[in-house]
Design an enzyme around this catalytic site. Structure first.
Site, PDB file in Angstrom:
ATOM      1  N   VAL A  97       3.863  -0.599   4.507  1.00 35.99           N
ATOM      2  CA  VAL A  97       2.588  -0.857   4.852  1.00 35.99           C
ATOM      3  C   VAL A  97       1.930  -1.788   3.466  1.00 35.99           C
ATOM      4  CG1 VAL A  97       0.321  -0.024   5.165  1.00 35.99           C
ATOM      5  CG2 VAL A  97       2.251   1.296   5.840  1.00 35.99           C
ATOM      6  N   ASN A 138      -0.533  10.732   7.373  1.00 36.82           N
ATOM      7  CA  ASN A 138      -0.842   9.739   8.280  1.00 36.82           C
ATOM      8  C   ASN A 138      -2.417  10.053   8.725  1.00 36.82           C
ATOM      9  OD1 ASN A 138       1.454   8.203   8.949  1.00 36.82           O
ATOM     10  ND2 ASN A 138       2.151   9.754  10.427  1.00 36.82           N
ATOM     11  N   GLY A 152       7.232   4.521   3.632  1.00 37.89           N
ATOM     12  CA  GLY A 152       7.749   5.522   4.374  1.00 37.89           C
ATOM     13  C   GLY A 152       8.870   5.401   5.301  1.00 37.89           C
ATOM     14  N   LEU A 155       1.129  -1.182  -0.059  1.00 39.72           N
ATOM     15  CA  LEU A 155       0.107  -0.062  -0.050  1.00 39.72           C
ATOM     16  C   LEU A 155       0.973   1.205   0.026  1.00 39.72           C
ATOM     17  CD1 LEU A 155      -2.783  -1.062   2.490  1.00 39.72           C
ATOM     18  CD2 LEU A 155      -2.943  -1.192   0.127  1.00 39.72           C
ATOM     19  N   GLY A 156       2.089   1.152   0.689  1.00 35.61           N
ATOM     20  CA  GLY A 156       2.692   2.399   0.534  1.00 35.61           C
ATOM     21  C   GLY A 156       4.170   2.295   1.515  1.00 35.61           C
ATOM     22  N   MET A 187       9.090   4.678   8.324  1.00 35.98           N
ATOM     23  CA  MET A 187       8.799   3.838   9.295  1.00 35.98           C
ATOM     24  C   MET A 187       8.629   2.345   8.900  1.00 35.98           C
ATOM     25  SD  MET A 187       9.157   4.970  12.504  1.00 35.98           S
ATOM     26  CE  MET A 187       8.307   3.563  13.398  1.00 35.98           C
ATOM     27  N   LYS A 229       1.790  -2.694   9.042  1.00 37.18           N
ATOM     28  CA  LYS A 229       2.964  -1.722   8.987  1.00 37.18           C
ATOM     29  C   LYS A 229       4.153  -2.704   9.490  1.00 37.18           C
ATOM     30  CE  LYS A 229       3.304   2.513   9.274  1.00 37.18           C
ATOM     31  NZ  LYS A 229       3.584   3.682   8.681  1.00 37.18           N
ATOM     32  N   ASP A 234       3.976  12.486  15.363  1.00 39.58           N
ATOM     33  CA  ASP A 234       4.087  12.562  13.762  1.00 39.58           C
ATOM     34  C   ASP A 234       2.761  12.739  13.052  1.00 39.58           C
ATOM     35  OD1 ASP A 234       5.685  12.483  11.575  1.00 39.58           O
ATOM     36  OD2 ASP A 234       5.418  10.206  11.291  1.00 39.58           O
TER      37      ASP A 234
END
Length: 909
Positions: A23, A150, A18, A15-16, A20, A38, A145
């Site tokens: 996802v 987010n 980043g 999904l994405g 961190m 995540k 954050d």
């Protein structure tokens, strides 16, 4: 990773990515549901301290259950394996991951890329994020954050905040910075950018950045490099919203400015405080924020909020104003869910009574309020500035008000039982219109009507007791056979059907303006004189009638009462009980099918130029005229316990007649004259020690006196030449205006006799007021000369008692009579007939925190105000004509009206 498994989760899509981690969308094979995973880099938990802290924070975040927070299902570690159960090569051992709610939507970051959002949508989304922060902060969880990436928006438009509990470990903070530098740094608070310890206020700063981004389509601090953005956050001031976009109200700009304060102490201190301002911001485009919501009796969730619909206005030729905060008040109290779509409050047995006051667009005339059975719509007759009445329909779901087309000069809007039609009547007869957008269509020439069911209307003649049933399908008219009435009546009107019975109520009037309420039984055609000398009966359910008694129909006013009613026997039971203490007009009240009662507040009729006293709630602008005697009032001062008021008024008794000070007792409604020595005594100030300071003598030759508030002893003269006295909270300083020497503002130390000049400029000072903490003084001046008092006055604020700092110079033109709220949080003043206030900081360095907002509008500028020391309500002196609450029409609503009536009758269990 797609196709592989982590624990019992099968990864189906990425999904994405980043800072961190990554996802993924995955399937929970145990519960057969889609989730989002995540997956953190293995290095994210490099130390045992990081590991312990991460799991502790993530577990705390998993306890957050809120409609605006993505739900966390689990926190685990697992080695990625393929579909055959073999370890995936290069997996670097167990991978920490969080399983959370899968949200079918898009990030706010992607949504804003399409362009700035409508103002109402931006405020709604900000409010939902605020709700999430409020829930987290109450559990002492700080996100750290908050950014648009987010925040997810569901297909229904609900905002959900992601990643609570992920941003605290040292490694995770570093990874966040490394992985998505510009996307994260741009939302950092100054204290984050400096590497300092942060608290919940850092999330509010980041939310301010998001709100700025939603309104303008840009971030407050741009730049292609991290250093440029950080420099802006630490050293620059962002461009105002109003310079980036037209139509942004000052109230919204002040909210964003406060959120983006570089010092955390100057921001909103809690999410709850921010939420209160978001609820009340006026999006109609005016420069002032108007607080129009009333306080509510009963438990109401803070999460119930809806904003105005940008561009949705009543379609009248003169442009009835857009909906502002009044719609927010209704949305709050009718229970709007987090998605901001209307959800009718379910029928709950013994649900608590809730009372609210709704601000409507300003109209010249309003009447006949009523609600649909499901509560989605409510309607009323309203005239805009052109004085042309139309049916006004408020769509709660879309939060908009509009004039229904073709309804000019049609009144008494009434919903069909299924809510699909509205019927109305006027000189041209009865008409009907489809809800919500239909044009009025003629039904018949009669003026009286009531719905029999959703497919049939009953219409009636005005000059005789004749009725017909009209089918909505084919317009067929069927006569209804009715018995003759013995009394000779000249007219018939105000038809109403009792719940789902066959009983029709109507008012029958005579030429002498007396009237009776009749009951017609449609089953057998019998007619019963139900109430003599009454008018305009409505039923609430089938067991209670509301009607006006003691009414002269020619005057259109009477006392509203409630009385039990037996629909099967068509008889009243028990005795009537007053619903209101004052008379109201026949068109001011109505009932809704959702157990609600509507009332356009009674208007006080002219007072012949003499003054009335009204209580005003500063949060809602709601004005309630008191039953204190009409008199020539001027300045007021409360006793410290709020039980008495010192009043400046005209005395007409004896040789010492003139302007004097009276003490009025609120409980006993008795008054006692306090001053006698000179013919003019004015401007009372009541101190905590039980003394009253006042100006005595002619206005241009007065002195300052003090006397015991209980009337004992004689007055003591303190100053030979003075006016407009006030006393500091510690009673150390007396501040007054010296009449000679061009009206200097002087502070006199009552212990030492020391005099300090506060303002000796070439202007005349008036109305000094020391702040509750004794550190500041507000006053008004006339900046065009001492001999033209009242012309172009302005409000100043200085430090006190040392006046070396001037903090406010001229709030606005024609502003005077400043005074403080009990806690010093607000500075009030009068401006062109409006009572205004601004939020201020009076802690270390005085500064304004908000734009001016209107509390209430007066029909004349000669008003005086005092603050009740027990509850902060305002007592206002005003001319005998009615007050206008915030230049808006208002309607009062009682929800759970059945229980309210039970309590009124003393039958509630």
């Amino acid at each position: 990773m797609v196709g592989n498994k982590l624990s019992h989760y099968t990864i189906t899509a990425e999904l994405g990515r980043g800072g961190m981690g990554i996802v993924y969308k995955a399937t929970d094979t145990k519960l057969n549901r889609d989730v989002a995973l995540k997956v953190l880099p293995a290095a994210a938990l490099a130390s045992e301290d990081d590991r312990v802290r991460f799991f502790r924070e993530a577990q705390a975040a998993a306890q957050l259950h809120h409609p605006n927070i993505a739900t966390v299902f689990g926190i685990e570690e697992a080695i990625p394996v393929d579909e055959d159960g073999h370890e995936v090569g290069g997996s670097d051992g167990p991978r920490p991951f969080i399983a959370m709610e899968y949200i079918d939507g898009e990030t706010l970051h992607d949504y804003v890329k399409k362009g700035p959002l409508p103002l109402n949508e931006a405020v709604n989304i900000a409010a939902m994020i605020t709700e999430a922060l409020k829930a987290a902060h109450e559990k002492e969880i700080v996100h750290r954050d908050i950014k648009s990436a987010n925040v997810m928006l569901t297909q229904e438009g609900v905002a959900k905040v992601l990643d609570f509990g992920l941003a605290k470990t040292n490694q995770s903070t570093m990874l966040t910075r490394m992985g998505s530098t510009l996307g994260t740094v741009a939302y950092m608070s100054p204290e984050q950018a400096r590497g300092q310890e942060v608290d919940s206020r850092t999330d509010l700063y980041s939310l301010g950045t998001i709100l700025y981004e939603m309104v303008t389509g840009e971030l407050p601090y741009g730049g292609d490099y991290e250093q440029a953005i950080l420099y802006g956050i630490l050293n620059e001031t962002p461009d105002p919203l109003t310079s980036k976009r037209t139509g942004v109200p000052m109230g919204l700009e002040w909210i964003v400015t406060k959120l983006l304060s570089k010092e955390a102490d100057y921001r909103y201190q809690t999410a709850a405080d921010l939420l209160a301002d978001l609820k009340t911001v006026d999006l109609s485009g005016s420069g002032h924020s108007r607080r129009s919501m009333s306080a509510v009796t009963g438990a109401v969730s803070d999460s119930m909020l809806v904003g105005t619909t940008e561009g949705t206005i009543a379609s009248t030729s003169s442009g009835v104003s857009k909906w502002a905060v009044g719609a927010i008040a209704v949305a709050v109290l009718l229970g709007l869910a987090a998605g901001w779509a209307f959800k009718p409050t379910p029928e709950v047995e013994r649900s608590p009574v809730r009372r609210l006051s709704i601000a409507l667009p300003s109209m010249a005339w309003t009447g006949f309020p009523t609600g649909s059975a499901d509560g989605r719509y409510w309607a009323f007759s309203g005239a805009d500035s052109s004085n042309l009445p139309k049916t006004q329909l408020w769509d709660v779901e879309n939060n908009s008000i509009r004039s229904m087309p073709g309804t000019e000069m049609l009144f008494v809007p009434t919903f069909s039982p299924d809510g699909s039609w509205i019927a109305m009547s006027g000189n041209t007869g009865v008409s009907r219109a489809r809800v919500p957008t239909g044009r009025a269509l003629s039904v018949g020439p009669e003026r009286n009507f009531i719905w029999l069911d959703s497919g049939n209307l009953i219409v009636g003649a005005e000059d005789s007791l004749r009725m017909w049933r009209i089918s909505m399908e084919d317009q067929e008219r069927t006569p209804i056979q009715l018995a003759e009435v013995d009394t000779l009546y000249d007219w018939f009107g105000f038809f109403h059907r009792v719940a789902e019975t066959s009983v029709i109520l109507l008012t029958a009037g005579r030429s002498d303006n007396d009237a009776d309420v009749l009951a017609v039984n449609l089953d057998n055609g019998t007619v019963t004189t139900l109430i003599q000398g009454a008018c305009c009966a409505l039923s609430h359910g089938d067991r209670t009638l509301l009607y006006l008694t003691g009414v002269n129909v020619g005057d259109n006013r009477g006392q509203l009462v409630a009385q039990h009613f037996n629909a099967s026997t068509i008889r009243l039971e028990g005795v009537p009980i007053d619903l209101l203490t004052e008379e109201i007009d026949v068109n001011q009240f109505g009932v809704g099918g959702d157990d609600s009662f509507y009332l356009f507040p009674p208007q006080t009729r002219g007072g012949g130029g003499r003054e009335r006293l009204s209580w005003v709630d500063p949060e809602s602008g709601r004005a309630d005229v008191t039953d204190f005697p009409v008199a020539d009032y001027d300045r007021l001062a409360f006793s410290p316990d709020g039980s008495q008021i010192a009043m400046e008024r005209v005395a007409t008794d004896g040789p010492n007649a003139g302007r004097n000070i009276y003490i009025f007792d609120l409980d006993s409604r008795t008054e006692q004259r306090l001053t006698y020595t000179v013919p003019v005594n004015r401007v009372p100030v009541w101190t905590s020690s039980g003394k009253i300071y006042f100006a005595g003598g002619p206005v241009q030759d007065s002195g300052i006196f003090v006397k015991n508030a209980d009337g004992s002893g004689a007055e003591t003269k303190l100053v030979d030449d003075g006016d407009f006295p006030t006393v500091s909270p510690d009673e150390e300083w007396l501040v007054y205006v010296r009449n000679t020497n061009l009206g200097d503002l002087i502070a006199l130390n009552l212990q030492t006799g020391l005099e300090v000049s506060i303002d000796t400029s070439e202007t005349r000072a008036n109305d000094p007021a020391v702040s509750p903490n004794g550190k500041y003084i507000a006053y008004s001046i006339d900046d065009i000369g001492r001999n033209a008092v009242g012309q172009n006055q302005r409000v100043f604020v200085r430090s006190f008692p040392d006046p070396d700092r001037l903090y406010i110079q001229a709030v606005e033109d024609r502003a005077d009579d400043p005074f403080w709220s009990l806690d010093g949080k607000y500075l009030y003043y009068r401006s062109n007939g409006e009572l205004m206030r601004i939020e201020v900081d009076t802690r270390d360095v005085f500064r304004p925190l908000s734009a001016p907002e209107t509390i209430i509008v007066f029909p004349a500028v000669t008003i005086r105000t005092a603050v009740n020391p027990t509850d902060g309500r305002l007592l206002i002196v005003h001319p005998g004509a009615a007050l206008q609450a915030s230049s808006q029409t208002r309607v009062d609503v009682i929800l759970s009206f059945s229980r309210y009536l039970d309590e009124l009758f003393g039958t509630d269990d």
